[in-house]
Write a protein that holds these residues in place. Structure first.
Motif, PDB file in Angstrom:
ATOM      1  N   GLN A 203      -6.147   8.772 -23.693  1.00  0.00           N
ATOM      2  CA  GLN A 203      -7.290   8.051 -23.130  1.00  0.00           C
ATOM      3  C   GLN A 203      -6.855   7.392 -21.830  1.00  0.00           C
ATOM      4  O   GLN A 203      -5.662   7.173 -21.604  1.00  0.00           O
ATOM      5  N   SER A 227     -16.157   7.548 -28.218  1.00  0.00           N
ATOM      6  CA  SER A 227     -15.010   7.991 -27.409  1.00  0.00           C
ATOM      7  C   SER A 227     -14.074   6.852 -27.018  1.00  0.00           C
ATOM      8  O   SER A 227     -13.023   7.106 -26.443  1.00  0.00           O
ATOM      9  N   CYS A 246     -11.795   5.621 -22.633  1.00  0.00           N
ATOM     10  CA  CYS A 246     -12.318   6.863 -23.231  1.00  0.00           C
ATOM     11  C   CYS A 246     -11.340   8.003 -22.949  1.00  0.00           C
ATOM     12  O   CYS A 246     -10.316   7.787 -22.283  1.00  0.00           O
ATOM     13  N   ALA A 247     -11.667   9.191 -23.458  1.00  0.00           N
ATOM     14  CA  ALA A 247     -10.784  10.351 -23.265  1.00  0.00           C
ATOM     15  C   ALA A 247     -10.446  10.484 -21.778  1.00  0.00           C
ATOM     16  O   ALA A 247     -11.306  10.257 -20.914  1.00  0.00           O
ATOM     17  N   ASN A 249     -10.022  12.854 -19.616  1.00  0.00           N
ATOM     18  CA  ASN A 249     -10.845  13.675 -18.695  1.00  0.00           C
ATOM     19  C   ASN A 249     -12.230  13.050 -18.478  1.00  0.00           C
ATOM     20  O   ASN A 249     -12.782  13.087 -17.381  1.00  0.00           O
ATOM     21  N   GLU A 250     -12.760  12.425 -19.545  1.00  0.00           N
ATOM     22  CA  GLU A 250     -14.061  11.754 -19.428  1.00  0.00           C
ATOM     23  C   GLU A 250     -13.953  10.559 -18.462  1.00  0.00           C
ATOM     24  O   GLU A 250     -14.842  10.329 -17.625  1.00  0.00           O
ATOM     25  N   ALA A 253     -13.886  11.697 -14.924  1.00  0.00           N
ATOM     26  CA  ALA A 253     -15.225  12.092 -14.463  1.00  0.00           C
ATOM     27  C   ALA A 253     -16.086  10.854 -14.205  1.00  0.00           C
ATOM     28  O   ALA A 253     -16.796  10.770 -13.191  1.00  0.00           O
ATOM     29  N   LEU A 254     -16.000   9.858 -15.109  1.00  0.00           N
ATOM     30  CA  LEU A 254     -16.796   8.627 -14.924  1.00  0.00           C
ATOM     31  C   LEU A 254     -16.373   7.891 -13.649  1.00  0.00           C
ATOM     32  O   LEU A 254     -17.201   7.366 -12.909  1.00  0.00           O
ATOM     33  N   SER A 265     -24.760   5.207 -16.739  1.00  0.00           N
ATOM     34  CA  SER A 265     -23.968   5.562 -17.932  1.00  0.00           C
ATOM     35  C   SER A 265     -23.555   4.301 -18.692  1.00  0.00           C
ATOM     36  O   SER A 265     -23.592   4.269 -19.924  1.00  0.00           O
TER      37      SER A 265
END
Ligand SMILES: Cc1cc2nc3c(=O)[nH]c(=O)nc-3n(C[C@H](O)[C@H](O)[C@H](O)COP(=O)(O)OP(=O)(O)OC[C@H]3O[C@@H](n4cnc5c(N)ncnc54)[C@H](O)[C@@H]3O)c2cc1C
Length: 422
Positions: A203, A227, A246-247, A249-250, A253-254, A265
């Protein structure tokens, strides 16, 4: 109070072969506070950091909000380092814990727990500036810009070296005690052969500041999502310090989303309860791991802060745990000075080890269990999470016990954490 900012020009060039009572590797928050506490006991201290004197760039004070427990606040008050920061600090008077997509929440009020506040929120940069001034005010601290490498024990001293930044020249020194405070990725700890256990949470945390359209002042929010946990820490008026885990990769992206989509979001995570958000600050990413040193003392060597325990930021415990390391180490060193022993004596370090181990183990376990229980959609205890929060909400005794620990008052409390001299 208007302390002097420490510039590169203020850094004292230590002479090769110089001797100190204590050398501290790492001028992050924990190393800097420790150097101040030891100097106040009359010890001579070498404080080394490759970012020493470089304003606003040290990764140790990268932009993020920090929730300081009441015990940590007391440590800073005792060292005269609170007053300067107080105007930038926002008290936490209540805490609201909930789970996304479920009914039920736990609310903790400071008053019902017998205190006026649980602690305060400060920006890491404000803490960094305050600590630079606190260090600069103490003539017993010799600051040097560079990294401490290697340590050889000879009799009642440890011999070590600083590789200076950016010249790459080096000088040697001796100290009775070498403190490893160089953070979670501690190269010094590894070079000394001190083993660690590691868990990669896969994370990252996004840290930032947002403004809420409808704010609840002086309330901190922790929201568990499938997540990862999202924390909103009050920073005055409508502003909140955000820590969104969060993860990896998430999170990446965020972090790259345009402001408006990022705000949307975040609003969705809190089911629109804040009436929307406006991003105020840049977003900074931090990869998340649990790294624990298998041993926190070695011959004339002691580990503090993230070098000993690098935790997930859920529940905001890392700096606070490090402040208790500082307070306990200062207290055992103060006792040693009264007895005529030196800070690095084996008996002194053993006292520190025995005092710190239970706190380290329980806080590391607590944060790790929180991640497992609350941050996985398919956790076997998932159906129990919402009822557990409701049950906590209705259990004032349990709330008081939890709050006491979170404020840093579990177990044997060191004197600095009570606002007393060690
Ligand atoms: C997003 C986020 C939110 C957080 N929120 C909270 C919170 O609300 N409450 C809380 O209590 N904690 C929180 N934490 C944890 C907290 O930030 C850390 O636990 C704390 O800052 C660790 O301080 P440190 O001084 O031990 O280490 P660091 O800050 O890592 O400092 C280590 C220093 O050592 C220096 N160094 C490296 N190698 C050497 C060497 N060989 N010689 C000399 N110096 C060296 C580095 O340059 C650095 O300045 C959060 C963490 C994150 C990532």
């Amino acid at each position: 109070m208007s302390g002097r900012m420490q510039d590169a020009a203020d850094i004292v060039q230590a002479a090769t072969g110089a001797r100190y009572d204590v050398a501290v590797a790492g001028g992050g928050a924990v190393g800097a506070v420790l150097a101040c506490a030891l100097a106040d006991l009359g010890a001579t201290v070498l404080l080394a950091d490759p970012w020493m004197g470089v304003r606003n760039s040290s990764p140790a004070f990268a932009p993020r909000p920090l929730a300081l427990s009441l015990a940590s606040q007391h440590v800073l008050v005792s060292l005269g380092a609170w007053e300067q920061m107080a105007c930038d600090a926002t008290p936490i008077e209540s805490i609201h814990v909930s789970e996304a997509g479920r009914f039920g929440a736990a609310r903790l009020g400071a008053r019902e727990c017998g205190v006026a506040r649980f602690g305060s929120v400060v920006a890491a940069a404000a803490l960094g500036a305050t600590l630079r001034d606190a260090v600069a005010r103490r003539s017993a601290i010799h600051c040097t810009r560079g990294r401490i490498v290697d340590a050889d024990v000879a009799g009642d001293l440890v011999a070590s070296r600083v590789i200076e930044t950016p010249e790459d020249t080096s000088f040697s020194f001796h100290a009775s005690l070498l403190v490893v405070a160089d953070g979670g990725h501690s190269e010094l700890r590894d070079s000394l052969g001190i083993e660690t256990t590691m868990r990669d949470y896969r994370q990252s945390a996004i840290a930032s500041v947002v403004a809420a359209r409808t704010a609840r002042v002086r309330t901190a929010f922790e929201r568990f999502t499938p997540s990862g946990p999202v924390a909103l820490l009050p920073m005055g008026g409508a502003r909140y310090g955000l820590v969104w885990s969060c993860a990896a990769n998430e999170a990446q992206a965020l972090a790259e989303l345009p402001d408006r989509e990022f705000a949307r979001s975040l609003d969705a995570v809190f089911a629109g309860r804040f009436g929307g958000f406006d991003p105020v600050d840049e977003r900074t990413l931090f990869p998340l791991r649990l790294v624990r040193a298998k041993s926190i003392v070695d011959e004339r060597v002691v580990l503090v802060g993230n070098a000993a325990n690098h935790l997930h930021p859920v529940a905001g415990q890392g700096f606070n745990l490090g402040m208790r390391d500082v307070a306990c180490l200062a207290e055992v060193v103060a006792a040693a000075r009264r007895d005529g022993s030196t800070p690095g004596d084996a008996a002194v370090l053993e006292r520190y080890r025995r005092w710190r181990r239970p706190d380290h183990a329980s806080v590391a376990r607590f944060t790790d269990v929180l991640v497992d229980v609350f941050c996985h959609r398919f956790s076997p205890v998932a159906p129990l999470r919402a009822p557990a929060l409701v049950a906590l909400d209705r259990a004032p005794g349990l709330k008081r016990a939890l709050a006491r620990r979170a404020m840093g008052f579990g177990g044997r409390v060191p004197r600095l954490a009570l606002g007393q001299l060690p």
